[in-house]
Design an enzyme around this catalytic site. Structure first.
Site, PDB file in Angstrom:
ATOM      1  N   GLU A 219       0.799  -1.232   0.000  1.00  0.00           N
ATOM      2  CA  GLU A 219       0.000   0.000   0.000  1.00  0.00           C
ATOM      3  C   GLU A 219       0.831   1.281   0.000  1.00  0.00           C
ATOM      4  O   GLU A 219       0.414   2.285  -0.585  1.00  0.00           O
ATOM      5  CB  GLU A 219      -1.044   0.009   1.121  1.00  0.00           C
ATOM      6  CG  GLU A 219      -0.562   0.079   2.529  1.00  0.00           C
ATOM      7  CD  GLU A 219      -1.759   0.245   3.490  1.00  0.00           C
ATOM      8  OE1 GLU A 219      -2.337   1.341   3.537  1.00  0.00           O
ATOM      9  OE2 GLU A 219      -2.095  -0.720   4.197  1.00  0.00           O
ATOM     10  N   SER A 270      -8.307   5.010   8.055  1.00  0.00           N
ATOM     11  CA  SER A 270      -8.938   4.495   9.291  1.00  0.00           C
ATOM     12  C   SER A 270      -7.977   4.769  10.433  1.00  0.00           C
ATOM     13  O   SER A 270      -8.346   5.296  11.481  1.00  0.00           O
ATOM     14  CB  SER A 270      -9.182   2.992   9.177  1.00  0.00           C
ATOM     15  OG  SER A 270      -9.873   2.686   8.008  1.00  0.00           O
ATOM     16  N   SER A 273      -0.709   6.605   9.130  1.00  0.00           N
ATOM     17  CA  SER A 273       0.688   6.215   8.906  1.00  0.00           C
ATOM     18  C   SER A 273       1.488   7.438   8.500  1.00  0.00           C
ATOM     19  O   SER A 273       0.999   8.262   7.724  1.00  0.00           O
ATOM     20  CB  SER A 273       0.779   5.192   7.774  1.00  0.00           C
ATOM     21  OG  SER A 273       0.432   3.928   8.243  1.00  0.00           O
ATOM     22  N   ARG A 285       8.562   4.127   6.682  1.00  0.00           N
ATOM     23  CA  ARG A 285       7.403   4.420   7.546  1.00  0.00           C
ATOM     24  C   ARG A 285       7.971   4.710   8.928  1.00  0.00           C
ATOM     25  O   ARG A 285       8.552   3.826   9.550  1.00  0.00           O
ATOM     26  CB  ARG A 285       6.457   3.224   7.595  1.00  0.00           C
ATOM     27  CG  ARG A 285       5.183   3.496   8.410  1.00  0.00           C
ATOM     28  CD  ARG A 285       4.295   2.260   8.502  1.00  0.00           C
ATOM     29  NE  ARG A 285       3.048   2.546   9.193  1.00  0.00           N
ATOM     30  CZ  ARG A 285       2.898   2.591  10.507  1.00  0.00           C
ATOM     31  NH1 ARG A 285       3.929   2.364  11.304  1.00  0.00           N
ATOM     32  NH2 ARG A 285       1.722   2.867  11.042  1.00  0.00           N
TER      33      ARG A 285
HETATM   34  N1  LIG Z   1     -18.170   8.204   2.855  1.00  0.00           N
HETATM   35  C1  LIG Z   1     -17.339   7.842   3.847  1.00  0.00           C
HETATM   36  N2  LIG Z   1     -17.591   6.738   4.568  1.00  0.00           N
HETATM   37  C2  LIG Z   1     -16.762   6.368   5.582  1.00  0.00           C
HETATM   38  N3  LIG Z   1     -15.682   7.069   5.941  1.00  0.00           N
HETATM   39  C3  LIG Z   1     -15.376   8.179   5.260  1.00  0.00           C
HETATM   40  C4  LIG Z   1     -16.196   8.619   4.173  1.00  0.00           C
HETATM   41  N4  LIG Z   1     -15.647   9.739   3.660  1.00  0.00           N
HETATM   42  C5  LIG Z   1     -14.577  10.021   4.376  1.00  0.00           C
HETATM   43  N5  LIG Z   1     -14.402   9.089   5.366  1.00  0.00           N
HETATM   44  C6  LIG Z   1     -13.291   9.126   6.329  1.00  0.00           C
HETATM   45  O1  LIG Z   1     -12.187   8.523   5.689  1.00  0.00           O
HETATM   46  C7  LIG Z   1     -11.625   7.498   6.510  1.00  0.00           C
HETATM   47  C8  LIG Z   1     -11.099   6.412   5.636  1.00  0.00           C
HETATM   48  O2  LIG Z   1     -10.107   6.974   4.825  1.00  0.00           O
HETATM   49  P1  LIG Z   1      -9.339   6.125   3.737  1.00  0.00           P
HETATM   50  O3  LIG Z   1      -8.192   6.961   3.283  1.00  0.00           O
HETATM   51  O4  LIG Z   1     -10.271   5.669   2.706  1.00  0.00           O
HETATM   52  O5  LIG Z   1      -8.787   4.933   4.627  1.00  0.00           O
HETATM   53  P2  LIG Z   1      -8.916   3.344   4.554  1.00  0.00           P
HETATM   54  O6  LIG Z   1      -7.952   2.975   3.484  1.00  0.00           O
HETATM   55  O7  LIG Z   1      -8.488   2.900   5.897  1.00  0.00           O
HETATM   56  O8  LIG Z   1     -10.320   2.976   4.236  1.00  0.00           O
HETATM   57  C9  LIG Z   1     -12.766   7.056   7.421  1.00  0.00           C
HETATM   58  O9  LIG Z   1     -12.280   6.525   8.617  1.00  0.00           O
HETATM   59  C10 LIG Z   1     -13.521   8.362   7.626  1.00  0.00           C
HETATM   60  O10 LIG Z   1     -12.943   9.120   8.666  1.00  0.00           O
HETATM   61  C1  LIG Z   2      -2.636  -0.599   9.509  1.00  0.00           C
HETATM   62  C2  LIG Z   2      -2.747   0.592   8.572  1.00  0.00           C
HETATM   63  C3  LIG Z   2      -1.453   0.721   7.771  1.00  0.00           C
HETATM   64  C4  LIG Z   2      -3.889   0.302   7.583  1.00  0.00           C
HETATM   65  O1  LIG Z   2      -4.090   1.402   6.698  1.00  0.00           O
HETATM   66  P1  LIG Z   2      -5.534   2.167   6.558  1.00  0.00           P
HETATM   67  O2  LIG Z   2      -6.523   1.154   6.052  1.00  0.00           O
HETATM   68  O3  LIG Z   2      -5.913   2.670   7.920  1.00  0.00           O
HETATM   69  O4  LIG Z   2      -5.298   3.285   5.585  1.00  0.00           O
HETATM   70  C5  LIG Z   2      -3.048   1.914   9.339  1.00  0.00           C
HETATM   71  O5  LIG Z   2      -4.308   1.849   9.899  1.00  0.00           O
HETATM   72  C6  LIG Z   2      -2.053   2.286  10.409  1.00  0.00           C
HETATM   73  O6  LIG Z   2      -0.932   2.591  10.122  1.00  0.00           O
HETATM   74  N1  LIG Z   2      -2.480   2.295  11.692  1.00  0.00           N
HETATM   75  C7  LIG Z   2      -1.731   2.798  12.813  1.00  0.00           C
HETATM   76  C8  LIG Z   2      -0.934   1.725  13.480  1.00  0.00           C
HETATM   77  C9  LIG Z   2       0.056   2.387  14.465  1.00  0.00           C
HETATM   78  O7  LIG Z   2       1.144   2.798  14.039  1.00  0.00           O
HETATM   79  O8  LIG Z   2      -0.298   2.513  15.629  1.00  0.00           O
END
Ligand SMILES: Nc1ncnc2c1ncn2[C@@H]1O[C@H](COP(=O)(O)OP(=O)(O)O)[C@@H](O)[C@H]1O
Ligand SMILES: CC(C)(COP(=O)(O)O)[C@@H](O)C(=O)NCCC(=O)O
Length: 450
Positions: A219, A270, A273, A285
């Site tokens: 990623e 979520s 990083s 990282r």
């Molecule tokens: N439509 C949506 N639904 C859910 N989360 C959203 C939305 N738009 C923005 N977000 C925000 O974006 C975050 C997820 O970001 P994203 O970069 O897509 O991460 P991930 O790869 O972890 O899914 C969610 O935790 C929330 O804070």
């Molecule tokens: C595990 C992850 C790389 C996953 O990526 P994401 O789906 O959140 O974009 C990210 O959530 C992360 O880096 N979490 C924090 C872990 C930490 O350093 O405490």
């Protein structure tokens, strides 16, 4: 070869429809013409005899299925994971997926022209998928195309086309797979490039449900590849905020990111990083926190009863965190001058909420705003410490937490500027959460490094 097949097909169909020749004669002609495909079985001719008006489609299907069996030849290109790779065919739909903890980001590259070389059924399926994806901006209840981010006239693997940006909640993956099956995706491509944790988590489901293999890419490699490519192709990708605390003066200003190194990436998905980037291929990282976008949304839903990110941001825009947080002035009665802490600085997030009386007066809006400020300030503080440690002064904030979220962006811009005495700059990118999806698509097509 296929062009000849199609022309002959059109002609024979015409003869059947006009009843100039018997279907049996046509059957013989077709078999003579397409010795390469092999003889059609008699039962495959029945649809021609029964339904002359649809015979074209039937014939096409039969011939196409014969042709597709022939393509399982040893010269089929192999991708870097050793997977048979029909997706490198220029006309096939090109997808990159970033399957994250909250959202699945799907990038679709639409070539300007559907090129030669496909069977009639394949072309029909390609057209259907293209039409479905590009004529709609919503898919079911939860899928969205971010039309404002669409990129026209971009080149991938020397082919000109348009990049479309689509997202849906990762928890809807089963429905997505059913839709992909229904739309005939697996008939066209055998492999889709994917990144994010879900590329591992859902790999088996893709194979079982749609017979699709995932070409998996890391990623963060994907993220960087995507950032470089999009920034090269979009002159107004990178920007910063001026006068972040003054609504009347505050503005988005374009930033020239053509000489970017070194820089810090803070990816707020979520979780969060933090990467230190020294060149196109050299990065590490350096940190992270579990208090990210998922935490904001989760806490906001708990505290306010809202159900979506958009609702949470809408509430926060109308709230006042000072009714929830304890400020320096609540403790000092003013500024803490000796250490330069202004009175209106948050001293303790949610620090007022131990009081029953305060709790009875607080609104949903205030709670949403306080949650947003808490999470954002914490991320800003970690980013600043990382930048200091790495001696880097440009910090690029990305991730979907920043979607429709100017409050968080301005807070980050202000915090970086204030706490660094103007030596650090917070930068933002228009395609916020889509870099991983673009990057894995490019890596699959080995284009991103150029
Ligand atoms: N439509 C949506 N639904 C859910 N989360 C959203 C939305 N738009 C923005 N977000 C925000 O974006 C975050 C997820 O970001 P994203 O970069 O897509 O991460 P991930 O790869 O972890 O899914 C969610 O935790 C929330 O804070
Ligand atoms: C595990 C992850 C790389 C996953 O990526 P994401 O789906 O959140 O974009 C990210 O959530 C992360 O880096 N979490 C924090 C872990 C930490 O350093 O405490």
């Amino acid at each position: 070869m296929e062009l000849i097949i199609n022309m002959a097909l059109e002609f024979v169909t015409f003869l059947i429809v006009c009843q100039y020749v018997s279907p049996f004669t046509c059957y013989m002609i077709i078999n003579l013409l397409y010795k390469k495909i092999g003889f059609l079985r008699r039962k495959q001719l029945i649809p021609l005899l029964m339904a002359p008006h649809s015979c074209k489609g039937c014939l096409r299907d039969i011939i196409a299925s014969r042709m597709s069996k022939k393509t399982d030849s040893p010269d089929t290109p192999m991708d870097i994971n050793g997977i048979e790779d029909t997706s490198h065919n220029p006309s096939m739909p090109w997808f990159g997926m970033d399957i994250g903890g909250s959202l699945c980001k799907l990038v679709y590259f639409e070539p300007k022209e559907i090129l030669r070389g496909e069977s009639a059924t394949e072309l029909e399926t390609i057209r259907n998928i293209r039409r479905y994806l590009t004529k709609n901006s919503a898919y079911g209840k939860t899928g969205h195309r971010d039309m404002h981010l669409q990129m026209e006239n971009v080149k991938i693997r020397g082919i000109m086309g348009t990049l479309h940006f689509i997202r849906f909640p990762t928890c809807e993956m089963r429905n997505f797979l059913s839709l992909a099956k229904y739309k005939g995706m697996a008939k066209l491509v055998s492999t889709v490039s994917a990144t994010g944790g879900g590329a591992y988590k859902f790999e088996e489901d893709f194979k079982r449900e749609v017979n699709l293999k995932l070409a998996k890419f890391d990623e963060f490699d994907s993220l960087l590849t995507g950032i470089h490519y999009i920034d090269r192709n979009n002159p107004s990708e990178c920007y910063y905020w001026t006068d972040a605390t003054d609504e009347s003066k505050c503005a988005k200003v374009n930033y020239d990111f053509s000489s970017p190194y070194p820089f810090l990436i803070v990816n707020i998905g979520s979780g969060v990083s933090v990467l230190a980037v020294y060149s196109a291929t050299n990065y590490k990282r350096i940190s992270g926190t579990s208090l990210g976008g998922g935490t904001f949304l989760g806490l906001c839903c708990l505290l306010t009863g809202c159900n979506t990110f958009e609702e949470a941001i809408g509430l926060a825009a109308e709230g006042d965190n000072r009714n929830v947080d304890k400020l320096v002035r609540d403790i000092y009665g003013g500024d803490y001058e000796r250490f330069g802490l202004p009175g209106d600085l948050v001293a303790s997030s949610f620090g007022q909420m131990n009081s029953k009386e305060r709790r009875s007066k607080v609104s949903k809006q205030d709670l949403a705003k306080a949650t947003l400020v808490t999470i954002t300030n914490n991320i800003g503080s970690i980013a600043r410490m990382c930048a200091l440690q790495e001696r880097i002064d440009r910090v690029v904030f990305i991730g979907n937490f920043l979607r429709v979220n100017p409050i968080a962006m301005k807070l980050l811009a202000y915090a970086m500027d204030y706490w660094s005495n103007g030596t650090m700059k917070a930068l933002f990118l228009e395609h916020e959460g889509y870099f991983g999806a673009v990057g894995c698509l490019l890596q699959f097509h080995e284009e991103g490094k150029s």
